[in-house]
Design a protein around this motif. Structure first.
Motif, PDB file in Angstrom:
ATOM      1  N   TYR A  87      69.021  49.663  29.824  1.00 46.13           N
ATOM      2  CA  TYR A  87      70.154  49.698  28.904  1.00 46.13           C
ATOM      3  C   TYR A  87      71.072  50.882  29.191  1.00 46.13           C
ATOM      4  N   TYR A  88      70.515  51.995  29.628  1.00 43.46           N
ATOM      5  CA  TYR A  88      71.320  53.149  30.043  1.00 43.46           C
ATOM      6  C   TYR A  88      72.222  52.758  31.206  1.00 43.46           C
ATOM      7  N   ASN A  89      71.656  52.057  32.177  1.00 47.07           N
ATOM      8  CA  ASN A  89      72.456  51.601  33.318  1.00 47.07           C
ATOM      9  C   ASN A  89      73.536  50.610  32.890  1.00 47.07           C
ATOM     10  N   ALA A  90      73.286  49.872  31.812  1.00 47.51           N
ATOM     11  CA  ALA A  90      74.252  48.882  31.332  1.00 47.51           C
ATOM     12  C   ALA A  90      75.340  49.503  30.463  1.00 47.51           C
ATOM     13  N   GLY A  91      75.316  50.820  30.307  1.00 46.49           N
ATOM     14  CA  GLY A  91      76.360  51.497  29.549  1.00 46.49           C
ATOM     15  C   GLY A  91      76.038  51.707  28.090  1.00 46.49           C
ATOM     16  N   VAL A  92      74.795  51.473  27.689  1.00 43.72           N
ATOM     17  CA  VAL A  92      74.399  51.666  26.295  1.00 43.72           C
ATOM     18  C   VAL A  92      74.164  53.153  26.039  1.00 43.72           C
ATOM     19  N   SER A  93      74.746  53.656  24.962  1.00 49.84           N
ATOM     20  CA  SER A  93      74.690  55.091  24.682  1.00 49.84           C
ATOM     21  C   SER A  93      73.319  55.558  24.210  1.00 49.84           C
ATOM     22  N   ARG A  94      72.675  54.735  23.404  1.00 50.64           N
ATOM     23  CA  ARG A  94      71.323  55.090  22.949  1.00 50.64           C
ATOM     24  C   ARG A  94      70.587  53.811  22.599  1.00 50.64           C
ATOM     25  N   THR A  95      69.281  53.815  22.804  1.00 56.70           N
ATOM     26  CA  THR A  95      68.420  52.685  22.452  1.00 56.70           C
ATOM     27  C   THR A  95      67.316  53.170  21.534  1.00 56.70           C
ATOM     28  N   TYR A  96      67.215  52.570  20.354  1.00 53.38           N
ATOM     29  CA  TYR A  96      66.143  52.878  19.405  1.00 53.38           C
ATOM     30  C   TYR A  96      65.044  51.832  19.565  1.00 53.38           C
ATOM     31  N   ILE A  97      63.902  52.259  20.065  1.00 53.63           N
ATOM     32  CA  ILE A  97      62.776  51.354  20.264  1.00 53.63           C
ATOM     33  C   ILE A  97      62.169  50.993  18.910  1.00 53.63           C
ATOM     34  N   TYR A  98      61.838  49.730  18.770  1.00 52.77           N
ATOM     35  CA  TYR A  98      61.251  49.234  17.529  1.00 52.77           C
ATOM     36  C   TYR A  98      59.766  48.967  17.758  1.00 52.77           C
ATOM     37  N   GLU A  99      58.885  49.741  17.200  1.00 53.02           N
ATOM     38  CA  GLU A  99      59.028  50.844  16.298  1.00 53.02           C
ATOM     39  C   GLU A  99      57.856  51.791  16.498  1.00 53.02           C
ATOM     40  N   LEU A 100      57.699  52.815  15.665  1.00 56.57           N
ATOM     41  CA  LEU A 100      56.673  53.833  15.888  1.00 56.57           C
ATOM     42  C   LEU A 100      55.264  53.341  15.554  1.00 56.57           C
ATOM     43  N   LEU A 101      55.061  52.784  14.360  1.00 59.60           N
ATOM     44  CA  LEU A 101      53.713  52.436  13.896  1.00 59.60           C
ATOM     45  C   LEU A 101      53.563  50.941  13.629  1.00 59.60           C
ATOM     46  N   ASP A 102      52.393  50.391  13.943  1.00 57.43           N
ATOM     47  CA  ASP A 102      52.023  49.077  13.402  1.00 57.43           C
ATOM     48  C   ASP A 102      51.921  49.206  11.884  1.00 57.43           C
ATOM     49  N   TRP A 103      52.254  48.139  11.173  1.00 54.97           N
ATOM     50  CA  TRP A 103      52.325  48.237   9.710  1.00 54.97           C
ATOM     51  C   TRP A 103      50.966  48.219   9.036  1.00 54.97           C
ATOM     52  N   ASN A 104      50.108  47.256   9.425  1.00 61.34           N
ATOM     53  CA  ASN A 104      48.786  47.129   8.803  1.00 61.34           C
ATOM     54  C   ASN A 104      48.871  46.907   7.300  1.00 61.34           C
ATOM     55  N   LYS A 105      49.743  45.999   6.872  1.00 62.76           N
ATOM     56  CA  LYS A 105      49.774  45.659   5.451  1.00 62.76           C
ATOM     57  C   LYS A 105      48.485  44.941   5.070  1.00 62.76           C
ATOM     58  N   ALA A 106      47.986  45.230   3.902  1.00 61.66           N
ATOM     59  CA  ALA A 106      46.726  44.652   3.447  1.00 61.66           C
ATOM     60  C   ALA A 106      46.822  43.130   3.392  1.00 61.66           C
ATOM     61  N   GLY A 107      45.866  42.470   4.025  1.00 60.37           N
ATOM     62  CA  GLY A 107      45.796  41.017   3.977  1.00 60.37           C
ATOM     63  C   GLY A 107      46.747  40.301   4.909  1.00 60.37           C
ATOM     64  N   VAL A 108      47.530  41.031   5.693  1.00 58.98           N
ATOM     65  CA  VAL A 108      48.495  40.412   6.613  1.00 58.98           C
ATOM     66  C   VAL A 108      48.106  40.767   8.036  1.00 58.98           C
ATOM     67  N   VAL A 109      47.705  39.765   8.805  1.00 62.84           N
ATOM     68  CA  VAL A 109      47.290  40.005  10.183  1.00 62.84           C
ATOM     69  C   VAL A 109      48.133  39.187  11.152  1.00 62.84           C
ATOM     70  N   ASP A 110      48.284  37.875  10.880  1.00 60.39           N
ATOM     71  CA  ASP A 110      48.935  36.972  11.822  1.00 60.39           C
ATOM     72  C   ASP A 110      50.449  36.945  11.607  1.00 60.39           C
ATOM     73  N   ASP A 111      51.055  38.128  11.709  1.00 62.83           N
ATOM     74  CA  ASP A 111      52.499  38.272  11.556  1.00 62.83           C
ATOM     75  C   ASP A 111      52.975  39.223  12.639  1.00 62.83           C
ATOM     76  N   MET A 112      53.905  38.770  13.454  1.00 59.87           N
ATOM     77  CA  MET A 112      54.373  39.608  14.559  1.00 59.87           C
ATOM     78  C   MET A 112      54.931  40.936  14.071  1.00 59.87           C
ATOM     79  N   ASN A 113      55.515  40.960  12.865  1.00 56.85           N
ATOM     80  CA  ASN A 113      56.133  42.186  12.363  1.00 56.85           C
ATOM     81  C   ASN A 113      55.136  43.308  12.153  1.00 56.85           C
ATOM     82  N   MET A 114      53.871  42.971  12.063  1.00 55.49           N
ATOM     83  CA  MET A 114      52.836  43.988  11.875  1.00 55.49           C
ATOM     84  C   MET A 114      52.501  44.711  13.177  1.00 55.49           C
ATOM     85  N   HIS A 115      52.990  44.204  14.323  1.00 58.59           N
ATOM     86  CA  HIS A 115      52.442  44.617  15.618  1.00 58.59           C
ATOM     87  C   HIS A 115      53.477  45.164  16.609  1.00 58.59           C
ATOM     88  N   TYR A 116      54.606  45.623  16.129  1.00 57.02           N
ATOM     89  CA  TYR A 116      55.624  46.191  17.024  1.00 57.02           C
ATOM     90  C   TYR A 116      55.383  47.661  17.352  1.00 57.02           C
TER      91      TYR A 116
END
Length: 435
Positions: free
Chosen positions: A276-305
């Protein structure tokens, strides 16, 4: 050959470089031996940020002292993006957490969600966050799960509201980003050009289990990079562009949006900021720092970024990005850049490079291959056979040290110098320190 000039950079963030599509100099030097002007390593370092959810007290983000803060500081990144900053527990609020992070030089891109105009008042937020506040972003993905005609005017109103309010912040001009959309193909034209009401364009770009340069697999979040950037410019015009969400989840059986293995994500995550730097993008925010680990939620992609697993252990992506940031880090100081004249073996067609320079005069040449390392259909890693790559120099370097962020932040090998070197390049990015 049509040498369409690629302009890559962002003056507001302190970097600018030009090169032609075939890799040659703007002045028309031979593509076999190019005199390339580097950018500062500090500019690349500051082009990397990470998303957090500081106010998600029902996830792993609740553990500020034991997980969130130490892992963020260990990663070494200086830019975070968050919008969940109200509420919390007595004595432990998102705001008090942010003020603590401010002491370590962390800069905040703050999302105004467009719900309560009082809570989302940019002037009030600027006063609360002080010097930590780097920028403000309006409502996030207002088109998500909406039909045409249901969201456009609200989004335009929010962009105008946030921009007008930000310009009235006393004593500081806080950059305002444009609105990032969930659908990057048709919806940018529906929203229209808002470039007069923003300082930076905004884009969410997910590679859906593939290499960042190989994004041609749909029209929702997963859109080919060049198409997504061109569509984003329908909103921001020629203003510099920031990718505020990009990354990989590791729920490989997801039927929502394709993920990939932790091994593959670690390789992609190191390539991603360079692409993205080579493509002229000024900054890229990677998603994200921590897995969520919400209680009772396992089979959800949002928990695992996350770069950090639910149990607090580091994924390979975390270690690789930590190594990369450690390798390229330097203080933001002004110094004169010097070009490096070199050529890369043209027989290897899938190579991309980035040239950086540090204050000590050393050049840092990043080499990586635009190859997929994960099969999204079989959910298996792809072993990429290394290829021999020759790099030629117009002047013989005094030393060449090889770094591989996926393995370490220390020198992997000191290469024998000469006017040509040969190295084996597999899927992992290689950084050459050239003096």
């Amino acid at each position: 050959m049509n040498k369409h000039l690629l302009l890559t950079g962002c003056l507001a963030l302190g970097f600018l470089f030009c090169r032609c599509e075939d890799g040659s100099l703007v002045d028309g030097s031979s593509p076999s031996m190019n005199e390339v002007m580097p950018t500062r390593a500090s500019a690349f370092f500051n082009s990397i940020g990470v998303n957090t959810h500081i106010g998600f007290y029902d996830t792993n983000y609740a553990d500020f002292q034991g997980m969130l803060k130490p892992r963020l500081l260990e990663l070494g990144v200086k830019h975070i993006r968050d919008g969940n900053i109200w509420g919390g527990n007595s004595g432990d609020t998102p705001l008090t957490r942010c003020k603590e992070l401010e002491q370590y030089g962390i800069n905040l891109l703050l999302i105004c969600f467009g719900g309560d105009p009082v809570v989302d008042d940019p002037v009030e937020r600027a006063g609360a966050f002080g010097q930590m506040l780097w920028g403000i972003e309006p409502v996030n993905e207002p088109d998500l799960n909406k039909k045409p005609g249901e969201w456009e005017q609200h989004a335009r109103n929010e962009q105008q509201r946030v921009f007008t309010a930000a310009r009235s912040i006393p004593g500081k001009q806080v950059p305002v980003l444009g609105i990032a959309l969930a659908e990057n193909v048709d919806n940018p034209s529906r929203l229209g050009n808002l470039s007069s009401q923003l300082d930076f364009g905004n884009l969410h770009l997910y590679a859906s289990g593939l290499h960042p340069t190989n994004q041609d697999f749909g029209n929702y979040w997963g859109t080919r990079m060049e198409v997504a950037i061109s569509k984003a410019r329908l909103i921001c015009g020629e203003k510099p562009l920031i990718i505020t969400e990009a990354g990989y989840h590791n729920y490989e059986n997801s039927n929502q949006f394709r993920g990939c293995s932790e091994k593959a994500a670690a390789i992609y995550h190191v390539h991603l900021p360079f692409v993205y730097y080579n493509a002229g993008v000024s900054r890229t925010y990677i998603y994200e720092l921590l897995d969520w680990n919400k209680a009772g939620v396992v089979d959800d992609m949002n928990m695992h970024y996350g770069l950090i697993r639910a149990d607090g252990s580091a994924k390979p992506s975390f270690r690789a990005l930590k190594n990369l940031l450690s390798i390229v880090k330097e203080e933001e100081v002004s110094y004169e850049l010097s070009p490096l004249k070199f050529g890369i073996d043209p027989t290897v067609k899938d190579i991309e490079y980035t040239l950086l320079q540090k204050q000590d005069g050393s050049h840092w040449l990043a080499l990586f291959r635009k190859v997929n390392v994960y099969d999204v259909k079989t959910h298996k890693d792809i072993e990429v056979d290394p290829v021999n790559v020759n790099v030629e120099f117009a002047e013989i370097p005094s030393s060449i040290d090889m770094y591989i962020p996926n393995q370490s932040d220390q020198i992997i090998q000191s290469l024998k110098t000469g006017d040509k070197i040969s190295l084996q390049l597999g899927a992992e990015l290689v950084l050459l320190k050239i003096k």
